[in-house]
Scaffold this motif. Sequence first.
Motif, PDB file in Angstrom:
ATOM      1  N   ASN A   1       0.793  -1.234  -0.070  1.00  0.00           N
ATOM      2  CA  ASN A   1       0.061   0.067  -0.088  1.00  0.00           C
ATOM      3  C   ASN A   1       0.703   1.141   0.007  1.00  0.00           C
ATOM      4  O   ASN A   1       0.492   2.367  -0.731  1.00  0.00           O
ATOM      5  CB  ASN A   1      -0.914  -0.021   1.262  1.00  0.00           C
ATOM      6  N   VAL A   2       1.735   1.263   0.889  1.00  0.00           N
ATOM      7  CA  VAL A   2       2.761   2.412   1.012  1.00  0.00           C
ATOM      8  C   VAL A   2       3.580   2.807  -0.420  1.00  0.00           C
ATOM      9  O   VAL A   2       3.754   3.781  -0.556  1.00  0.00           O
ATOM     10  CB  VAL A   2       3.677   2.038   2.465  1.00  0.00           C
ATOM     11  N   LEU A   3       4.048   1.562  -0.735  1.00  0.00           N
ATOM     12  CA  LEU A   3       4.982   1.661  -2.063  1.00  0.00           C
ATOM     13  C   LEU A   3       4.010   2.046  -3.354  1.00  0.00           C
ATOM     14  O   LEU A   3       4.967   2.203  -4.651  1.00  0.00           O
ATOM     15  CB  LEU A   3       6.058   0.613  -2.120  1.00  0.00           C
ATOM     16  N   THR A   4       2.773   1.815  -3.429  1.00  0.00           N
ATOM     17  CA  THR A   4       2.225   1.761  -4.700  1.00  0.00           C
ATOM     18  C   THR A   4       1.008   2.823  -4.352  1.00  0.00           C
ATOM     19  O   THR A   4      -0.492   2.545  -4.500  1.00  0.00           O
ATOM     20  CB  THR A   4       1.697   0.612  -5.066  1.00  0.00           C
ATOM     21  N   PRO A   5       1.011   3.925  -3.668  1.00  0.00           N
ATOM     22  CA  PRO A   5      -0.083   4.709  -3.475  1.00  0.00           C
ATOM     23  C   PRO A   5      -0.597   5.702  -4.622  1.00  0.00           C
ATOM     24  O   PRO A   5      -0.565   6.715  -4.430  1.00  0.00           O
ATOM     25  CB  PRO A   5       0.592   5.934  -2.648  1.00  0.00           C
ATOM     26  N   VAL A   6      -1.502   4.977  -5.322  1.00  0.00           N
ATOM     27  CA  VAL A   6      -1.964   5.535  -6.806  1.00  0.00           C
ATOM     28  C   VAL A   6      -2.942   6.616  -6.363  1.00  0.00           C
ATOM     29  O   VAL A   6      -2.716   7.734  -7.016  1.00  0.00           O
ATOM     30  CB  VAL A   6      -2.830   4.496  -7.633  1.00  0.00           C
ATOM     31  N   PHE A   7      -3.907   6.418  -5.736  1.00  0.00           N
ATOM     32  CA  PHE A   7      -4.872   7.493  -5.350  1.00  0.00           C
ATOM     33  C   PHE A   7      -4.291   8.618  -4.546  1.00  0.00           C
ATOM     34  O   PHE A   7      -4.676   9.681  -5.109  1.00  0.00           O
ATOM     35  CB  PHE A   7      -6.214   7.025  -4.621  1.00  0.00           C
ATOM     36  N   GLY A   8      -3.424   8.415  -4.031  1.00  0.00           N
ATOM     37  CA  GLY A   8      -2.865   9.461  -2.931  1.00  0.00           C
ATOM     38  C   GLY A   8      -1.819  10.240  -3.752  1.00  0.00           C
ATOM     39  O   GLY A   8      -1.766  11.501  -3.730  1.00  0.00           O
ATOM     40  N   THR A   9      -1.142   9.574  -4.656  1.00  0.00           N
ATOM     41  CA  THR A   9      -0.363  10.370  -5.321  1.00  0.00           C
ATOM     42  C   THR A   9      -0.985  11.376  -6.458  1.00  0.00           C
ATOM     43  O   THR A   9      -0.623  12.524  -6.651  1.00  0.00           O
ATOM     44  CB  THR A   9       0.476   9.376  -6.636  1.00  0.00           C
ATOM     45  N   PHE A  10      -2.231  10.691  -6.967  1.00  0.00           N
ATOM     46  CA  PHE A  10      -3.009  11.461  -7.899  1.00  0.00           C
ATOM     47  C   PHE A  10      -3.443  12.690  -7.254  1.00  0.00           C
ATOM     48  O   PHE A  10      -3.671  13.770  -7.796  1.00  0.00           O
ATOM     49  CB  PHE A  10      -4.013  10.666  -8.476  1.00  0.00           C
ATOM     50  N   LEU A  11      -4.236  12.245  -6.178  1.00  0.00           N
ATOM     51  CA  LEU A  11      -4.847  13.733  -5.418  1.00  0.00           C
ATOM     52  C   LEU A  11      -3.797  14.606  -5.056  1.00  0.00           C
ATOM     53  O   LEU A  11      -3.970  15.860  -5.219  1.00  0.00           O
ATOM     54  CB  LEU A  11      -5.435  13.056  -4.104  1.00  0.00           C
ATOM     55  N   LEU A  12      -2.561  14.121  -4.477  1.00  0.00           N
ATOM     56  CA  LEU A  12      -1.509  15.299  -4.285  1.00  0.00           C
ATOM     57  C   LEU A  12      -0.848  15.922  -5.275  1.00  0.00           C
ATOM     58  O   LEU A  12      -0.514  17.079  -5.181  1.00  0.00           O
ATOM     59  CB  LEU A  12      -0.482  14.551  -3.107  1.00  0.00           C
ATOM     60  N   ARG A  13      -0.731  15.224  -6.496  1.00  0.00           N
ATOM     61  CA  ARG A  13      -0.200  15.997  -7.604  1.00  0.00           C
ATOM     62  C   ARG A  13      -1.218  17.009  -7.929  1.00  0.00           C
ATOM     63  O   ARG A  13      -0.752  18.017  -8.291  1.00  0.00           O
ATOM     64  CB  ARG A  13      -0.146  14.803  -8.740  1.00  0.00           C
ATOM     65  N   GLN A  14      -2.471  16.761  -7.915  1.00  0.00           N
ATOM     66  CA  GLN A  14      -3.684  17.840  -8.243  1.00  0.00           C
ATOM     67  C   GLN A  14      -3.230  18.852  -7.417  1.00  0.00           C
ATOM     68  O   GLN A  14      -3.501  20.046  -7.707  1.00  0.00           O
ATOM     69  CB  GLN A  14      -5.167  17.252  -8.034  1.00  0.00           C
ATOM     70  N   SER A  15      -3.045  18.489  -5.993  1.00  0.00           N
ATOM     71  CA  SER A  15      -2.885  19.912  -5.120  1.00  0.00           C
ATOM     72  C   SER A  15      -1.760  20.705  -5.124  1.00  0.00           C
ATOM     73  O   SER A  15      -1.731  21.971  -5.239  1.00  0.00           O
ATOM     74  CB  SER A  15      -2.932  19.074  -3.430  1.00  0.00           C
ATOM     75  N   PHE A  16      -0.689  19.900  -5.275  1.00  0.00           N
ATOM     76  CA  PHE A  16       0.501  20.446  -5.722  1.00  0.00           C
ATOM     77  C   PHE A  16       0.520  21.532  -6.883  1.00  0.00           C
ATOM     78  O   PHE A  16       0.963  22.524  -7.084  1.00  0.00           O
ATOM     79  CB  PHE A  16       1.796  19.736  -5.814  1.00  0.00           C
TER      80      PHE A  16
END
Lengths: 262, 441
Positions: A132-147
């Motif tokens: 989960n920690v090494l493949t955080p797809v949804f988290g990466t997507f959501l934070l990319r949008q925020s950044f």
Amino acid sequence: MITLIVLAGVFAMPLLWMVSASLKPENEVLASPPTFIPSVFQWENYTAAADGLLPFFLNSVKLAVLNVTGLLFFASLAGYGFARLNFVGKNIAFALLLATAMIPSMVYLIPQYMLFREIGWIDTHFPLWVPNVLTPVFGTFLLRQSFRGVPRELEEAAKLDGASIFGTFWRIMLPQVKPALAAVGALTFMASWNDLFGPLIFLNSTRLQTMPIALVLFQGEFFTQTNLMMAAATLTIIPPLILFFLAQRYFVQGITMSGLKG
Amino acid sequence: MTVDQVSRRSLLKTLGVASGAALIGAPLAGCGGGAGGSGSGSGGTFAFMSWDATSDTQLYQVAQNWAEQASREIDVQSVPGGSDYETKLRTVLSSGAHPDVIRINDDFVQAYYSEGSLLDLTPYLEQDSIDADDFYPVAFNFAKQADGAHAAWPIMTNPGVIYCNVDAFEEAGVPLPPTDWDADGWTWDDFLDAATKLTKPGGERWGALLFHDTALETVWPINNGTTGIYSEDAQSFTLADEGSTDALQWVADLALVHGVHPDFGTVSTGKSTPNWAQSLFGTGQVAMLLGLTSAIPYLRENAEVNWDIFPPPQQATRQTVNTMTVLAVPSESPDPDAAWDFLKYCVGPEAAEIFAESRGFVPVATSSAELFVADDQAPQNLAMVSQALANAVNENFGLYIERARTVYRPVLDEIWSGRQTAADALGGIRAEVEAILAGQG
């Protein structure tokens, strides 16, 4: 206003029923006609349900902490990279990342099980947080949008002041996306806290099991002490409720600023 | 800055610190494993995969006792039952992480054996000169396959009986059913007559509740002279035979015509609620209940009425259904000899005494009948469990009955609701179900 109250009542009813059932004698849980207030408040249901729940609770807390902290760390790094850094194949890598979310987990369950068995991870907690920690797809997507929503001027000012890329990320950019971090953290916590399938498949020993499994184990093969199960369920939802009340402001903000609002 | 903000921040900070500590400490403290997911061969940890095997169950206790006397460390892998258990079992068997012994749903023994996942126990039975006469035939013969293999071994059984609210019978002046299985009388007409007299208007008390599940689909048709849901070779859908459809129509009419039974829509809804039927019976809202003996422990603990158990009413015959707790040895069990030793212990006298303490789970050895003597709690007619087992039949299992169930079960709702007669509803799907049973569905 009345509509809202009625709707709130409808949504709250299962929760209230659960609490009510958790305080009743077993015979009263399914009494007809149904009663809401227990004839006798059986508080000992909670002590009986809590007896033995502590190891499950601690395992759930440990996994939730590992998942939330680990995922936030890696997802924020990856999200920042995809949002702000330029490197060859960035868009392809991001598309591939999103594509992995489309593969149903059942498809790779057996190969995954064989792999974990090969490296000695079956009946350990590793399969429940490391992937989960090494493949955080949804988290990466959501934070990319925020950044992407943070003004570039902040980064440029940091660069002029001599900040490194990691320093800019850690000291300048990360504080700007706190609401999104809270949202990802809350969603990750819920996913970890409610995960039934992972512990079911990858764990064998009862001492390593988590709260969802503990609740299912309350359900006997031929009959269930419903009042005790409801007491255990009530205890189970306390941590998510506390988290929600503490972080609800950030949670809503985070979803909103990442452009995912409905 | 408000107190509210301070406390929230403080708490979040504390959580952050705790998270960090846990992140650092956890890999050292708890990620290390247990048994590694499978048995480890002779002398190592013995892996037993089961469901409902928490430490307060008889099966768990028996497993621990065996491990102690065999000087083995046992790893009881407790997985929640139902489809979750099947998913886990499929996963561990497919990936080669075989436990030494598994618990298996009796519906699936044939399918698992036919795909090569289960060990044939025949050599062990012969080696230890196991005498079939020492066991109830309905249990011992259950696991025999068409090729003569003995693919599994039931260790406990739950035959079906009729639970009666003794208080209600006394109040209504209705004589209780016989306590002797072979007694004359206690026919379907007697059952209907009793249910009519026991019913109180307005749903205050229903005369009978026949939960529509495999027990009902088996008990009423076989007592009307058929082989139950399927023929003995599980190739024909005998639930669509005239004797079976008459039986199901008779049951449906308890609610539709006679008004002595809750409507089956209510029963269908109740099926999703744990203990629903036992709770209705235990609180006096139902006077007669068809159920397995496994409901006895719940009723001993929770019933508010005086109750007892009796045989089902007869028509052409008087038989009942049987369900079982079944163990099997995976074909690639790391330690099949120890697994066999464990199975033998589970059907032996020490285990029988422990299983019999539940008063509802009947050990498979015929000698266990002497353990079912009434005590100061209901049921007083406890010996009925042994009589029931001696007169019980299993569902006729086949490779494709699970899929057949998905076709015929929804159609039964047409009968229970009165939208179609049993003959029309089941006759209409006979060909489809039989194609499935033949492996063509």
